[in-house]
Write a protein that holds these residues in place. Sequence first.
Motif, PDB file in Angstrom:
ATOM      1  N   ASP A  73      36.251  36.858  40.969  1.00  0.00           N
ATOM      2  CA  ASP A  73      35.526  36.511  39.763  1.00  0.00           C
ATOM      3  C   ASP A  73      35.912  37.134  38.568  1.00  0.00           C
ATOM      4  O   ASP A  73      35.233  37.160  37.554  1.00  0.00           O
ATOM      5  N   MET A  74      37.158  37.655  38.507  1.00  0.00           N
ATOM      6  CA  MET A  74      37.297  38.750  37.500  1.00  0.00           C
ATOM      7  C   MET A  74      37.668  38.039  36.209  1.00  0.00           C
ATOM      8  O   MET A  74      38.539  37.146  36.152  1.00  0.00           O
ATOM      9  N   PRO A  75      37.178  38.402  34.923  1.00  0.00           N
ATOM     10  CA  PRO A  75      37.337  37.649  33.727  1.00  0.00           C
ATOM     11  C   PRO A  75      38.917  38.019  33.371  1.00  0.00           C
ATOM     12  O   PRO A  75      39.452  38.798  33.657  1.00  0.00           O
ATOM     13  N   VAL A  76      39.532  36.837  32.772  1.00  0.00           N
ATOM     14  CA  VAL A  76      40.877  37.038  32.098  1.00  0.00           C
ATOM     15  C   VAL A  76      41.209  38.230  31.252  1.00  0.00           C
ATOM     16  O   VAL A  76      42.308  38.644  31.197  1.00  0.00           O
ATOM     17  N   GLU A  77      39.993  38.758  30.595  1.00  0.00           N
ATOM     18  CA  GLU A  77      40.331  40.123  29.763  1.00  0.00           C
ATOM     19  C   GLU A  77      40.722  41.253  30.724  1.00  0.00           C
ATOM     20  O   GLU A  77      41.124  41.960  30.082  1.00  0.00           O
ATOM     21  N   LEU A  78      40.451  41.116  31.829  1.00  0.00           N
ATOM     22  CA  LEU A  78      40.782  42.562  32.593  1.00  0.00           C
ATOM     23  C   LEU A  78      42.007  42.169  33.120  1.00  0.00           C
ATOM     24  O   LEU A  78      42.588  43.162  33.792  1.00  0.00           O
ATOM     25  N   GLU A  79      42.848  41.085  32.910  1.00  0.00           N
ATOM     26  CA  GLU A  79      43.966  40.877  33.628  1.00  0.00           C
ATOM     27  C   GLU A  79      45.328  41.949  33.603  1.00  0.00           C
ATOM     28  O   GLU A  79      45.697  42.627  34.432  1.00  0.00           O
ATOM     29  N   ALA A  80      45.340  42.442  32.188  1.00  0.00           N
ATOM     30  CA  ALA A  80      46.536  43.486  31.768  1.00  0.00           C
ATOM     31  C   ALA A  80      45.863  44.863  32.471  1.00  0.00           C
ATOM     32  O   ALA A  80      46.922  45.366  33.094  1.00  0.00           O
ATOM     33  N   TYR A  81      44.737  45.165  32.273  1.00  0.00           N
ATOM     34  CA  TYR A  81      44.376  46.644  32.913  1.00  0.00           C
ATOM     35  C   TYR A  81      44.552  46.324  34.336  1.00  0.00           C
ATOM     36  O   TYR A  81      45.208  47.351  34.948  1.00  0.00           O
ATOM     37  N   MET A  82      44.086  45.279  35.081  1.00  0.00           N
ATOM     38  CA  MET A  82      44.315  45.349  36.543  1.00  0.00           C
ATOM     39  C   MET A  82      45.756  45.171  36.949  1.00  0.00           C
ATOM     40  O   MET A  82      46.112  45.609  37.795  1.00  0.00           O
ATOM     41  N   SER A  83      46.681  44.565  36.119  1.00  0.00           N
ATOM     42  CA  SER A  83      47.793  44.723  36.400  1.00  0.00           C
ATOM     43  C   SER A  83      48.472  45.905  36.552  1.00  0.00           C
ATOM     44  O   SER A  83      49.323  46.530  37.474  1.00  0.00           O
ATOM     45  N   ALA A  84      47.828  46.771  35.652  1.00  0.00           N
ATOM     46  CA  ALA A  84      48.386  48.360  35.806  1.00  0.00           C
ATOM     47  C   ALA A  84      47.808  49.130  36.896  1.00  0.00           C
ATOM     48  O   ALA A  84      48.688  49.718  37.781  1.00  0.00           O
ATOM     49  N   VAL A  85      46.643  48.876  37.201  1.00  0.00           N
ATOM     50  CA  VAL A  85      45.952  49.396  38.274  1.00  0.00           C
ATOM     51  C   VAL A  85      46.567  49.034  39.511  1.00  0.00           C
ATOM     52  O   VAL A  85      47.034  49.884  40.665  1.00  0.00           O
ATOM     53  N   ASN A  86      46.852  47.788  39.691  1.00  0.00           N
ATOM     54  CA  ASN A  86      47.671  47.181  40.879  1.00  0.00           C
ATOM     55  C   ASN A  86      49.018  47.761  41.133  1.00  0.00           C
ATOM     56  O   ASN A  86      49.532  47.804  42.070  1.00  0.00           O
ATOM     57  N   ALA A  87      49.813  47.925  39.955  1.00  0.00           N
ATOM     58  CA  ALA A  87      51.217  48.544  40.007  1.00  0.00           C
ATOM     59  C   ALA A  87      51.363  49.873  40.753  1.00  0.00           C
ATOM     60  O   ALA A  87      52.242  50.194  41.162  1.00  0.00           O
ATOM     61  N   TYR A  88      50.120  50.400  40.571  1.00  0.00           N
ATOM     62  CA  TYR A  88      49.962  52.136  41.189  1.00  0.00           C
ATOM     63  C   TYR A  88      49.479  51.755  42.621  1.00  0.00           C
ATOM     64  O   TYR A  88      49.157  52.814  43.291  1.00  0.00           O
ATOM     65  N   ASN A  89      48.881  50.720  43.099  1.00  0.00           N
ATOM     66  CA  ASN A  89      48.300  50.721  44.346  1.00  0.00           C
ATOM     67  C   ASN A  89      49.006  49.297  45.210  1.00  0.00           C
ATOM     68  O   ASN A  89      48.213  48.516  45.402  1.00  0.00           O
ATOM     69  N   LYS A  90      50.078  49.489  45.330  1.00  0.00           N
ATOM     70  CA  LYS A  90      50.574  48.494  45.965  1.00  0.00           C
ATOM     71  C   LYS A  90      50.346  48.055  47.569  1.00  0.00           C
ATOM     72  O   LYS A  90      50.307  46.891  47.844  1.00  0.00           O
ATOM     73  N   GLY A  91      49.752  49.036  48.017  1.00  0.00           N
ATOM     74  CA  GLY A  91      49.464  48.829  49.728  1.00  0.00           C
ATOM     75  C   GLY A  91      48.245  47.933  49.865  1.00  0.00           C
ATOM     76  O   GLY A  91      47.889  47.990  50.978  1.00  0.00           O
ATOM     77  N   GLY A  92      47.360  47.606  48.618  1.00  0.00           N
ATOM     78  CA  GLY A  92      46.293  46.903  48.907  1.00  0.00           C
ATOM     79  C   GLY A  92      45.147  47.631  49.148  1.00  0.00           C
ATOM     80  O   GLY A  92      44.099  47.401  49.393  1.00  0.00           O
ATOM     81  N   TYR A  93      45.154  49.020  49.061  1.00  0.00           N
ATOM     82  CA  TYR A  93      44.037  49.682  48.992  1.00  0.00           C
ATOM     83  C   TYR A  93      44.212  50.915  47.913  1.00  0.00           C
ATOM     84  O   TYR A  93      45.284  51.074  47.273  1.00  0.00           O
ATOM     85  N   LEU A  94      43.099  51.362  47.448  1.00  0.00           N
ATOM     86  CA  LEU A  94      43.042  51.960  46.140  1.00  0.00           C
ATOM     87  C   LEU A  94      43.227  53.366  46.404  1.00  0.00           C
ATOM     88  O   LEU A  94      42.168  54.305  46.719  1.00  0.00           O
ATOM     89  N   LYS A  95      44.230  53.921  45.877  1.00  0.00           N
ATOM     90  CA  LYS A  95      44.794  55.373  46.299  1.00  0.00           C
ATOM     91  C   LYS A  95      44.992  56.030  45.131  1.00  0.00           C
ATOM     92  O   LYS A  95      44.662  57.464  44.871  1.00  0.00           O
ATOM     93  N   TYR A  96      45.593  55.422  44.063  1.00  0.00           N
ATOM     94  CA  TYR A  96      45.815  56.063  42.773  1.00  0.00           C
ATOM     95  C   TYR A  96      44.958  55.273  41.712  1.00  0.00           C
ATOM     96  O   TYR A  96      45.053  54.545  41.498  1.00  0.00           O
TER      97      TYR A  96
END
Length: 280
Positions: A73-96
Amino acid sequence: MLSYRHSFHAGNHADVVKHTVQSLIIEALKEKEKPFLYLDTHAGAGRYFLGSEHAEKTGEYLEGIARIWQRDDMPVELEAYMSAVNAYNKGGYLKYYPGSPLIARHLLREQDQLHMTELHPTDSPLLRHEFLKDDRSKVLRADGYQQLKSQLPPQYRRGFILIDPPYELKTDYQAVVQGIQEGYKRFATGVYALWYPVVLRQQIKRMVKELEETGIRRILQIELAVQPDSDRRGMTASGMIVINPPWKLEQQMSTVLPWLHRVLVPEGIGHTKVSWITPE
Ligand code: SAM
């Protein structure tokens, strides 16, 4: 005294608020083709391994980024931030956890420039290593406050300056105001974002008053508290003070901050705030 290491705190609630604001400012600046400078005065190591001894010791990210990154239910305002977090966590779990330099690197365009300074003898080489292959960027082991004099105004007269000191020295509360004044004198149209912790409310009140006294206009304050103010040790809240915010930022943060507060602080204590210190 450089005892502060961001690796103990990376991804905590304060980083979530800071990097949400950072990403929204970058996205707003990208609305114009013209290049801009991203200047990060206190840049840290860049990348933080969340399985490290430091991160595990405090577990702060568990009450920060870990609470939000897979919400549906993440608001669109977090999209850019989350795209960066996801780019460093490709495996689907939070490593970096990507710090501000890596978030900027992910979001900036080919034509933009990054200038980052970090003084710590261990973190500075780590940051330099991250950017070895990025020819838009410059990493220096140098004093961040000095950059507000030497790097401004930027070549294309467009810029976003992030000032994020550790406040381990009490003098940082004054140094940030002086630094902003120096920068503003040279480059009054830049977007400046200053991060602050609330440990003792009085320190922040004094800092805000000093900022008001500079005569600078258009200063927006954004804050998220996870606890009520207290006289005891420890950070109860954190915020960003933004000079010349992009016009949408006030609205965007007014929408997203209550959501972040609900998710980060399920107990419902603390508060959020988006208000002008000095308007137009
Ligand atoms: N901006 C980073 C982020 O969001 O990922 C976190 C930075 S951390 C809060 C503050 C950093 O400032 C520390 O890594 C510390 O070593 C560094 N530092 C302290 N004093 C400094 C100075 N005068 N100039 C540059 N860096 C400094």
